[in-house]
Write a protein that holds these residues in place. Structure first.
Motif, short mmCIF file in Angstrom:
data_model
loop_
_atom_site.label_atom_id
_atom_site.label_comp_id
_atom_site.label_asym_id
_atom_site.label_seq_id
_atom_site.Cartn_x
_atom_site.Cartn_y
_atom_site.Cartn_z
N LYS A 289 0.79 -1.35 -0.05
CA LYS A 289 -0.14 -0.03 -0.24
C LYS A 289 0.89 1.21 0.02
O LYS A 289 0.48 2.12 -0.65
N GLN A 290 1.94 1.31 0.66
CA GLN A 290 2.62 2.65 0.78
C GLN A 290 4.03 2.45 1.09
O GLN A 290 4.41 1.54 1.85
N ALA A 291 4.90 3.35 0.33
CA ALA A 291 6.27 3.27 0.44
C ALA A 291 6.61 3.59 1.93
O ALA A 291 6.05 4.59 2.51
N GLY A 292 7.92 2.91 2.30
CA GLY A 292 8.02 3.39 3.86
C GLY A 292 7.70 2.33 4.96
O GLY A 292 8.16 2.32 5.89
N HIS A 293 6.47 1.69 4.53
CA HIS A 293 5.93 0.60 5.22
C HIS A 293 7.18 -0.51 5.53
O HIS A 293 7.79 -0.93 4.52
N ASP A 294 7.22 -1.10 6.57
CA ASP A 294 8.12 -2.36 6.78
C ASP A 294 7.26 -3.71 6.52
O ASP A 294 6.11 -3.66 6.77
N VAL A 295 7.83 -4.86 6.14
CA VAL A 295 7.42 -5.92 5.82
C VAL A 295 7.94 -6.80 6.60
O VAL A 295 9.18 -6.99 6.91
N TYR A 296 7.24 -7.81 7.39
CA TYR A 296 7.59 -8.94 8.31
C TYR A 296 7.18 -10.30 7.89
O TYR A 296 6.21 -10.32 7.13
N TRP A 297 8.09 -11.19 8.15
CA TRP A 297 8.01 -12.64 7.95
C TRP A 297 7.55 -13.33 9.12
O TRP A 297 8.29 -13.50 9.90
N VAL A 298 6.36 -13.65 9.01
CA VAL A 298 5.80 -14.70 10.19
C VAL A 298 5.82 -16.16 10.13
O VAL A 298 5.29 -16.54 9.02
N GLU A 342 8.70 -14.80 -4.63
CA GLU A 342 7.38 -14.61 -5.21
C GLU A 342 6.50 -13.66 -4.64
O GLU A 342 5.81 -12.78 -5.32
N ALA A 343 6.04 -13.86 -3.36
CA ALA A 343 5.38 -13.21 -2.66
C ALA A 343 5.50 -11.59 -2.76
O ALA A 343 4.76 -10.60 -3.01
N VAL A 344 6.82 -11.17 -2.34
CA VAL A 344 7.37 -9.91 -2.46
C VAL A 344 7.18 -9.23 -3.87
O VAL A 344 6.43 -8.16 -3.97
N PHE A 345 7.42 -9.86 -4.89
CA PHE A 345 7.14 -9.42 -6.46
C PHE A 345 5.86 -9.29 -6.68
O PHE A 345 5.39 -8.03 -7.12
N LYS A 346 4.87 -10.21 -6.15
CA LYS A 346 3.31 -9.85 -6.77
C LYS A 346 2.72 -8.95 -5.75
O LYS A 346 1.83 -8.33 -6.15
N MET A 347 3.22 -8.89 -4.40
CA MET A 347 2.81 -7.81 -3.49
C MET A 347 3.05 -6.25 -4.10
O MET A 347 2.45 -5.38 -3.89
N ALA A 348 4.22 -6.07 -4.69
CA ALA A 348 4.79 -5.10 -5.21
C ALA A 348 4.35 -4.43 -6.65
O ALA A 348 4.04 -3.17 -6.79
N VAL A 349 3.82 -5.47 -7.50
CA VAL A 349 3.61 -5.06 -8.89
C VAL A 349 2.01 -4.19 -8.99
O VAL A 349 1.91 -3.46 -9.85
N GLY A 350 1.30 -4.44 -7.88
CA GLY A 350 -0.20 -3.89 -8.11
C GLY A 350 -0.11 -2.36 -7.97
O GLY A 350 -0.80 -1.90 -8.87
N ASN A 351 0.88 -1.64 -7.38
CA ASN A 351 0.91 -0.48 -6.99
C ASN A 351 2.12 -0.02 -7.50
O ASN A 351 2.58 1.30 -7.09
N ASN A 352 2.83 -0.73 -7.97
CA ASN A 352 4.21 -0.35 -8.53
C ASN A 352 5.18 0.26 -7.68
O ASN A 352 5.67 1.27 -7.82
N LEU A 353 5.17 -0.37 -6.67
CA LEU A 353 6.34 -0.29 -5.50
C LEU A 353 7.27 -1.14 -5.44
O LEU A 353 7.50 -2.16 -5.66
N GLY A 354 8.48 -0.71 -4.99
CA GLY A 354 9.60 -1.27 -4.87
C GLY A 354 9.84 -2.04 -3.40
O GLY A 354 9.06 -1.85 -2.81
N PHE A 355 10.93 -2.57 -3.21
CA PHE A 355 11.12 -3.32 -2.04
C PHE A 355 12.67 -3.70 -1.93
O PHE A 355 13.45 -3.99 -2.79
N ALA A 356 13.05 -3.33 -0.66
CA ALA A 356 14.58 -3.61 -0.30
C ALA A 356 14.72 -4.63 0.91
O ALA A 356 14.12 -4.48 1.74
N TYR A 357 15.31 -5.75 0.27
CA TYR A 357 15.58 -6.81 1.52
C TYR A 357 16.56 -6.29 2.54
O TYR A 357 17.57 -5.67 2.26
N ASP A 358 16.21 -6.56 3.77
CA ASP A 358 17.00 -6.51 4.64
C ASP A 358 18.42 -7.25 4.79
O ASP A 358 18.25 -8.48 4.02
#
Length: 799
Positions: A289-298, A342-358
């Protein structure tokens, strides 16, 4: 049905255009008896049927399972034979992936490129578009979400249907199955299929309370081979073990043991379907949804075996469900075949947002199997974490559309291009067909440079606008610069709750998602011949149409009375009776709606032909003429109904003409196949009573679902319709410009026309299904949906 009620039941069925024939009678003789042509051919005791036939036995041998690492097609360098098993739910240990040791840009980018091109991961849009995903006016999660409609939903979520009330309870269903695991180890494949199906429900906002399973089983022909019999046995034992561990039962299923053709055999298949219900307020969509949010792996912590611990998996499900219901979670997805990558890529493409892995994550971690875990976009980590459940930050969402791994940056656009083109050879896009798109685009743009007559002959008014010559639109500029010609009445400036909101509040939308600026003073509209506070909407139901419930509910919500009338065609006399009854109803109706569907299966000779033939019957034809001329009635055709209005000449001429004399046609889509999608349309003329609640240049989102929606029109006729304000709306691209290009123009309609009106504006035909929207529909596709179509029509008769 009781014997005394048989004829009453058959009469009720006949009213619904259904044939009901008694085929059997319940007796107390405890026997099954069948007769054919006067002879008794079956006479079997019930006690024999209860035995399920003669007993049969066979031998089954469950062979030792094989390693089920990722197949070579997914990751060159991995060997299916020597790669160790990836343990779901925790960091795999032992063994190394040759690419993982590289730790460089090439390794990550190469693996991502191969991942998105894998048939198990690539975009399935070309397949899903062929199924109507919005009928029923209750679709909560569209198949593809985000502003760009690219993030796939992991679960079907639909509001429970009620023909009158707007229900806030949703039905959810998701599936799980990995053929590569099941091929090597049917026991673990079935177990993980159950886990995956349940995890998808949880990620969509459902829980595991009151959740049930159903299994679809498909195996090779078994014969007398004990090893072959051991495969379904192992799969069933694995599924049973999962049910026992997780406390969730299967209540149904279907099996087939015929998956063999010569030397070809299906892999051992047990697909788990999980179903549950949840309040609409709990439903979540998976796109970032928004750049700057963190993504957690549970994830549940590791166990001694290579299957998740049942108690820890249940604790993980509950923890994620509770977290989502408390708030603070913006998106969730459970990793599948392609793992977290795969999950990160598919979550990113909907709103054309990127992702940086820790830092600290390995390629082995993010590309490995991790069934039963969750990627969560959240404001922060959960407050409480059950013992045995891990929650680690995977990375952060970026504004830049790229995937960042260590020092490497992989543009999202490159991956998307590969992701969406895999199935192009099977389902070609219209751009690859034989058409001169550039010439069509130039002709389309040229039409917007010519003088525009804002009112034309709408309502019989001849009022000029802005002096002689009309308003000139400078070359290359979009039509948003044309001023609105009709002000929106105060009654229509606000819509029902939820119908005019940004479905993903934190997603920044283009400015033209909202109404355009100020509204000039209203010009006088022609008044109806009759006024009423509650106009009657007549909705005929033809064999094969299916949109009557959606249209009826939308009309009632707008304040109209609704008369749904079933056209019967089982016999010639029923057709004649239906024609007479429909003509009679027209004499008291104010609005007629021809709903969408596939009348008579759209055969022969294309869509809408059956309806058009019915409307040309003399008694119906005469009643329509009177309805339009004497009652100033309004008429709407949606989808299949639009096709019928074009076939009769009611659009664009405003009257029924002889077959072959109609100037327009709706042909098969340029893609050659059905298209179901949510598209953008732009109001080009708001002079119709149906469009009182809109401004010119407003942009709306609307679902389409059609196979024959391509308007075929000559340039000369198009220019004439444009001059007369009969082009109600155009398909537009993401910049708001009318376009011939797919997928913005889903049908390939000439000059990007989506909707047209009759010369007086009282008949409207369109391919978009605005009637399918309600509070909570398509929450994963941000946009402006409240077209106020029926509210405008009702207001027309009130003023």
């Amino acid at each position: 049905v009781a014997v005394a009620d048989v004829e009453k039941f058959r009469a009720l069925a006949s009213e619904e255009n259904l044939e009901a024939t008694p085929i059997a009678r319940v007796t107390d003789e405890q026997r099954l008896v069948m007769e054919w042509r006067g002879q008794r051919i079956v006479d079997i005791a019930r006690s024999f049927l209860d035995t399920n036939g003669a007993p049969r036995t066979t031998s089954a041998r469950v062979d030792a399972p094989k390693s089920y690492g990722k197949p070579d097609v997914f990751s060159p360098g991995y060997s299916t034979d020597n790669n160790r098993v990836h343990s779901p739910g925790h960091h795999p240990g032992g063994g190394t992936d040759p690419a993982a040791d590289c730790g460089n840009a090439h390794a990550f980018a190469d693996k991502m490129q191969k991942l998105v091109c894998d048939l198990n991961v690539c975009s399935g849009e070309r397949i899903s578009e062929q199924f109507d995903a919005t009928t029923g006016a209750g679709t909560v999660l569209a198949p593809l979400g985000g502003v760009l409609r690219r993030t796939p939903s992991q679960a079907m979520v639909h509001k429970v249907f009620d023909p009158v009330r707007d229900v806030k309870t949703c039905s959810l269903m998701a599936w799980g199955y990995n053929p590569y695991i099941s091929e090597k180890d049917p026991f673990r494949g079935a177990y993980l299929a159950v886990v995956e199906s349940l995890a998808k429900l949880v990620a969509a906002g459902g829980g595991t309370e009151e959740t049930y399973l159903s299994f679809q089983e498909y195996f090779e022909r078994l014969g007398q081979d004990p090893s072959r019999w051991g495969k379904p046995l192992a799969a069933l034992l694995g599924a049973f073990r999962a049910q026992d561990d997780l406390g969730i039962a299967a209540i149904g299923g279907k099996d087939s043991m015929s998956g063999t053709f010569e030397d070809l055999h299906v892999p051992p298949t047990l697909i788990s379907f999980a179903v549950t219900t949840a309040p609409l307020s709990h439903i979540a969509s998976p796109e970032f949804k928004q750049a700057g949010h963190d993504v957690y792996w549970v994830r549940p912590a590791g166990s001694e075996s290579d299957l998740p611990d049942g108690n820890l998996q249940k604790a993980t499900f509950k923890m994620v469900s509770d977290w989502m219901r408390r708030g603070g979670v913006h998106a969730a997805m459970t990793p599948g075949y392609g793992g977290a990558a795969e999950a990160v890529f598919k979550m990113a493409v909907g709103n054309n947002l990127g992702f940086a892995y820790d830092a600290g994550w390995s390629l082995e971690d993010v590309f490995g199997y991790s069934y039963g875990s969750f990627l969560i976009e959240a404001d922060g980590p959960p407050a409480d974490l059950p013992e045995g459940v891990r929650c680690d930050r995977l990375g952060r969402i970026l504004e830049e559309a790229e995937l960042v791994w260590e020092d490497s940056r992989t543009p999202l656009a490159v991956l998307i291009d590969a992701y969406e083109s895999v199935l192009d050879p099977v389902f070609p896009v219209p751009d690859s067909l034989d058409c001169d798109l550039q010439k069509a685009e130039e002709l389309l743009q040229e039409t917007f440079r010519k003088p525009f007559n804002p009112l034309g002959v709408a309502f019989g008014l001849q009022t000029p606008y802005a002096g002689a010559g009309g308003l000139q639109v400078p070359a290359g500029q979009a039509i948003e610069q044309l001023a609105d010609l009709q002000a929106i009445p105060e009654e229509l400036k606000s819509g029902p709750a939820g119908t005019d909101r940004n479905r993903s509040p934190s997603v920044a939308l283009p400015s033209d998602f909202t109404h355009s600026g100020t509204v000039p003073p209203a010009l006088n509209r022609a008044a109806p011949h009759m006024r009423t506070d509650r106009p009657t909407v007549l909705i005929p139901v033809f064999p094969g149409t299916n949109g009557e419930w959606d249209a009826a509910r939308a009309a009632r919500n707008a304040g109209a009375d609704v008369d749904v009338f079933v056209i019967r065609d089982a016999t010639l006399s029923q057709i004649a009776e239906s024609a007479e009854a429909f003509a009679g109803k027209l004499r008291s109706a104010h609005i007629v709606v021809f709903a969408g569907g596939a009348s008579a299966g759209d055969e022969p000779d294309g869509a809408g032909k059956w309806i058009a033939a019915f409307l040309r019957r003399p008694e119906v034809h005469e009643a329509i003429d009177a309805f339009l001329a004497e009652r100033s009635g309004l008429m709407l055709g949606i989808g299949n109904g639009f096709q019928a209005l074009v076939r009769t000449g009611l659009l664009p001429l405003g009257e029924i003409v002889e077959p072959g004399a109609q100037p327009l046609a709706l042909a098969r889509n340029a893609s050659g196949r059905h298209r179901s999608d949510i598209v953008r349309v732009r109001v080009s003329s708001n002079t119709s009573p149906w469009l009182i609640g809109t401004n010119r240049a407003d942009i709306y989102h609307v679902p389409v679902s059609c196979a024959e929606g391509r308007l075929v029109c000559s340039p000369e006729l198009y220019n004439q319709l444009l001059d007369q304000s009969q082009i109600a709306s155009h398909y537009v691209d993401d910049r708001g410009h009318p376009t011939m290009r797919f997928p913005f123009n889903p049908t390939g309609s000439d000059f990007a026309v989506e909707a047209i009106t009759s010369p007086d504006g009282r008949i409207l035909g369109r391919m978009g299904h605005f009637e399918r929207g309600s509070d909570g529909t398509w929450i994963n596709v941000p946009g402006h949906y409240d077209y106020k179509l029926f509210r405008s029509a009702v207001l027309f008769f009130r003023t």
